[in-house]
Structure formats: structure tokens, C-alpha cells
Design a protein around this motif. Structure first.
Motif, short mmCIF file in Angstrom:
data_model
loop_
_atom_site.label_atom_id
_atom_site.label_comp_id
_atom_site.label_asym_id
_atom_site.label_seq_id
_atom_site.Cartn_x
_atom_site.Cartn_y
_atom_site.Cartn_z
N GLN A 1 -17.30 47.20 53.99
CA GLN A 1 -16.53 47.41 52.77
C GLN A 1 -16.93 48.71 52.07
N GLN A 2 -18.21 49.00 52.08
CA GLN A 2 -18.68 50.26 51.49
C GLN A 2 -18.12 51.45 52.26
N LEU B 1 -12.26 57.16 49.02
CA LEU B 1 -12.64 58.17 48.02
C LEU B 1 -12.63 59.57 48.63
N ASP B 2 -13.10 59.68 49.87
CA ASP B 2 -13.14 60.99 50.52
C ASP B 2 -11.73 61.57 50.67
N HIS B 3 -10.76 60.72 50.95
CA HIS B 3 -9.38 61.19 51.09
C HIS B 3 -8.89 61.85 49.81
N ALA C 1 -6.67 65.32 47.74
CA ALA C 1 -7.21 66.15 46.65
C ALA C 1 -6.21 67.20 46.21
N GLY C 2 -5.48 67.76 47.17
CA GLY C 2 -4.47 68.76 46.81
C GLY C 2 -3.15 68.13 46.40
N LEU D 1 -10.86 59.08 40.29
CA LEU D 1 -11.72 58.47 41.30
C LEU D 1 -13.12 59.08 41.33
N ARG D 2 -13.30 60.22 40.67
CA ARG D 2 -14.66 60.78 40.56
C ARG D 2 -15.58 59.87 39.76
#
Length: 427
Positions: free
Chosen positions: A297-298, A305-307, A314-315, A324-325
Motif C-alpha cells: 500500500q505504501q 504521488l510520484d505521478h 506535474a505538468g 499532494l505535496r
């Protein structure tokens, strides 16, 4: 305009009704006041106006026979109001409404109150002047008389004075200054000495908004605001102490209860991470922790989050990334507390949330705590927080629908409501 005041202590009003503008209004006949003492209508030789309460208890209660006779002696009672704590709060709107009457009768209670049957026998409305306990209704009655009288044409002398006063426009009034220009080292604001009426008007509006935001944000709910007022309020809010930065959220996925009341773990959901993060950013809180001890799950949360923070999202949607930060993935509430302690220099106070009956903390109490310390609001998934999580919390927040028999909001909806009640712009 005429006021009847029903009071056991008519002497209370002897001097105050002859002071200042109120005294002038009485002299000029703009208002008239009659003081009526229920003792004068008592039928026994002791002039009794009170008796012991049915059911027992301390104190005495004003009895109805003399009071009813006093009210029925009035040829024209007009609008009747009982001054008591349970009533509608006295505000500018109510004062304006009363000012439109020809006659108002004000009933002043004493002792433990008045026999409740009064409200069944007479068309009485109730008015309160605040959440305080007073000796009787005389002081509130004076407040009503003054608040209403000053709205009458000619009472103030200059109508522009009335138009700019506190509450007239739904806001607190701007600060006032007069000579000397410098007193004990404190100067009058330069703009008021400029002679530039446009700048002065703009400064006064800004200070009125600032005072309302800082001292009575609840007034903003009803205040009529222009678009420039909203922009000013937004800028002013950035100058205020950021109590929101002391507030943190933890969404617990284990240990939580299942539908059989057993402790276990549940999977995280995309929507919970996204929507609660957006709420967290909107209300400016210090951080949002997603608590799960399950490694898969982590890893799933980390990819999500990375996406949005570094990948294609991000763009495509930088606003989503900004929210999400705030998200941190941790094993449990203890890890969240340690992270907050490193950030704030102190461990947070843990406050559980629950949809079940009970809850020993109010939203206002949490808001007050945030003035001096960090608070971690702990939300559960599944069927709620397991007892082993709750036992580490200092208290439990009341359910958002304390009186409802159906309390099954999604955790996302509950988080939004809780944050708004604690940190909402309008107090």
C-alpha cells in the motif's frame, strides 16, 4: 415612539434615562417611557411577586398573577419582548425591526426567571443581549431602548454618523483618532493627515475589514462585500497568525475496525488521498499523513504521488501537485507524531474523530488549542478507529452530525466538514 418597561426595580432607570442623547430624546418627546412595577398589581398585603419553583431547586420564580395584571393594564402594549438568555440575540437587524414599531413593551425578569406559562398567555418574543448571567432584565432593556432609539430620525443629529457605525454595514467600524497628532510617542496614521479623501476612505474600509476578520469573523457570513473587499480580506488573512499550520491530519488504515468490530487493515483509496489533500491545501494545514503499515500500500501511494509531483501529472495539473505535496506516507500515528515533533519542536496533541455517539471535544475547543500547540486530527477508515489508536488520543471530537441517527459520511466528506468547522474563514 413609546416604551413600556415592566420591572420590579423602576428606580434602576432613574438617572440613566436622563443622560446624553437618550435624555435629550425624552425631553424633546421623540421617545416616551413608562415604568410599570408588577408589585403594584399584587393582590396580597406583602405585595408578593415571587414563589418557590415547582419541582424544587434553588431560588425563587416570578409569579404570573401580578405580572399578567400589569401587562393587561396596558391600553396599547404593542410588540412585547421578554429579556432572557434563551432569546434571539440583539443585533442591528432586530433593532431596526423594533424601531419600526409605535409601541414596544419590554419585560424584565428577576430571580431564577419568570413562570414559563407567560409565553403561552401573551404574544411574547424573547431577546438576549449575550451569553452572560445578569441579575435581571433591566440592563438588557436599557440596551434595547438605546439601540432602537438611536435609529429614529433626528436622534443622532447627523445621519452620516449613523451610516458609518459598527454593524450598520455588517462590519466592525474602523478606528478613530483625534488631537494631539502624537501622544506618548504614538502617532496618528499618516493617511488621516493627508487630506486625500479617497485614500482615507480606502484606508477606513481596509481597517474595518481587518477588525472584522480578526475580532468578529462570524459577521462576514452576512456582510455585503464587493469584489475588492474579498481581495482585501484574502490579503489580510495572510497576515493573521497561521493557526492552521499547527493543524495536521492523519488518515489511519490500520488498525481500524471492520463491520464485525474486529481490528484489522483496509486498503487505501485514490480518492481519499486526492480529496483530503486538496482540503488540506485549501485550509492551509501543516500536513496530511496517510498511515498504513502494509508495504504494498505504501508503494502504491508512492507511485501515485510520484505521478503528480514528478511525472506527467506535474505538468498537466500543477494545482493537484501543490495539494499532494502535503501528503506523507507513514506506518502509523506514532510515526506521524514524530514527524510533526521534528517539524514543530513539540509532539502534537492527538484528537480522535468518530461518527459514533459521544465525543468529549468541540470544534471550538480544538480551534482554541491550535493557538498554542500543534494538533493531529486522527481519522479512521473502515468502520472507525480501533480502540488501540483511540487510547493514545487526548480526546475525541464530536461527530459532525451529533443529533442524526444516520452518520455514515465518507471520510473525505467528514474531513472537509471538520476542517471547515475548525478553520473556516468565518470563525
Amino acid at each position: 415612539m413609546h416604551f413600556n418597561i415592566i420591572t420590579l426595580f423602576p428606580e434602576f432607570f432613574a438617572s440613566v434615562l436622563h443622560c446624553g442623547l437618550l435624555g435629550k430624546a425624552l425631553e424633546q418627546g421623540m421617545i416616551t417611557i413608562r415604568l410599570i412595577n408588577p408589585r403594584d398589581f399584587s393582590q396580597d398585603r406583602h405585595r408578593t411577586v415571587d414563589d418557590r419553583p415547582y419541582g424544587g431547586g434553588p431560588g425563587m420564580v416570578m409569579t404570573l398573577p401580578p405580572l399578567a395584571l400589569a401587562l393587561r393594564s396596558l391600553e396599547e402594549p404593542g410588540r412585547m419582548a421578554l429579556l432572557c438568555p434563551k432569546g434571539r440575540p440583539l443585533d442591528h437587524e432586530l433593532a431596526c425591526s423594533l424601531a419600526g414599531e409605535q409601541v414596544v413593551t419590554l419585560i424584565c425578569g428577576r430571580y431564577e426567571g419568570i413562570d414559563h406559562r407567560l409565553e403561552s398567555l401573551f404574544p411574547v418574543e424573547t431577546i438576549s443581549v449575550g451569553g452572560v448571567v445578569l441579575n435581571g432584565g433591566e440592563t438588557p432593556a436599557l440596551q434595547v431602548v438605546e439601540a432602537v432609539s438611536r435609529l429614529l430620525p433626528g436622534f443622532m443629529g447627523h445621519q452620516e454618523s449613523f451610516a458609518e457605525e459598527t454593524f450598520v454595514q455588517g462590519l466592525l467600524e474602523y478606528p478613530h483618532y483625534t488631537r494631539p497628532e502624537v501622544f506618548e510617542g504614538v502617532r496618528v496614521p499618516e493617511v488621516l493627515l493627508s487630506g486625500d479623501h479617497a485614500r482615507i476612505a480606502a484606508w477606513r474600509r481596509k481597517e474595518s475589514l481587518r477588525a472584522t476578520l480578526e475580532l468578529r469573523p462570524d459577521l462576514l457570513r452576512e456582510a455585503v462585500l464587493k469584489s475588492e473587499d474579498t481581495r482585501l480580506l484574502r490579503a489580510l488573512s495572510q497576515e493573521r497568525p497561521r493557526v492552521a499550520r499547527n493543524c495536521f491530519l492523519a488518515l489511519v488504515h490500520a488498525p481500524v475496525l471492520n463491520k464485525f468490530g474486529q481490528s484489522g487493515a483496509v486498503s487505501l483509496t485514490n480518492l481519499d488521498i486526492h480529496d483530503i489533500a486538496r482540503c488540506s491545501r485549501t485550509y492551509g494545514i501543516g500536513g496530511y499523513f496517510v498511515c498504513t503499515p502494509l508495504q504494498d500500500q505504501q508503494q502504491l501511494a508512492a507511485r501515485l504521488l510520484d505521478h503528480w509531483l514528478r511525472g506527467p501529472g506535474a505538468g498537466a495539473n500543477p494545482d493537484r501537485g501543490e495539494a499532494l505535496r502535503l501528503v506523507r506516507i507513514v506506518d502509523d500515528v506514532e510515526q506521524a507524531s514524530e514527524a510533526i515533533a521534528r517539524h514543530c519542536g513539540q509532539r502534537p496533541l492527538l484528537v480522535a474523530t468518530s461518527a459514533r455517539e459521544g465525543g468529549d471535544m468541540t470544534f471550538a475547543q480544538v480551534r482554541e488549542l491550535l493557538e498554542d500547540q500543534s494538533v493531529l486530527l486522527v481519522l479512521g477508515t473502515g468502520y472507525g478507529l480501533a480502540p488501540e489508536v483511540q487510547e493514545h488520543c487526548s480526546g475525541t471530537l464530536r461527530p459532525v452530525r451529533m443529533l442524526s441517527d444516520y452518520n455514515h459520511l465518507s471520510v473525505r466528506a467528514a474531513a472537509a466538514i471538520i476542517l471547515d468547522r475548525i478553520l473556516g474563514d468565518e470563525g
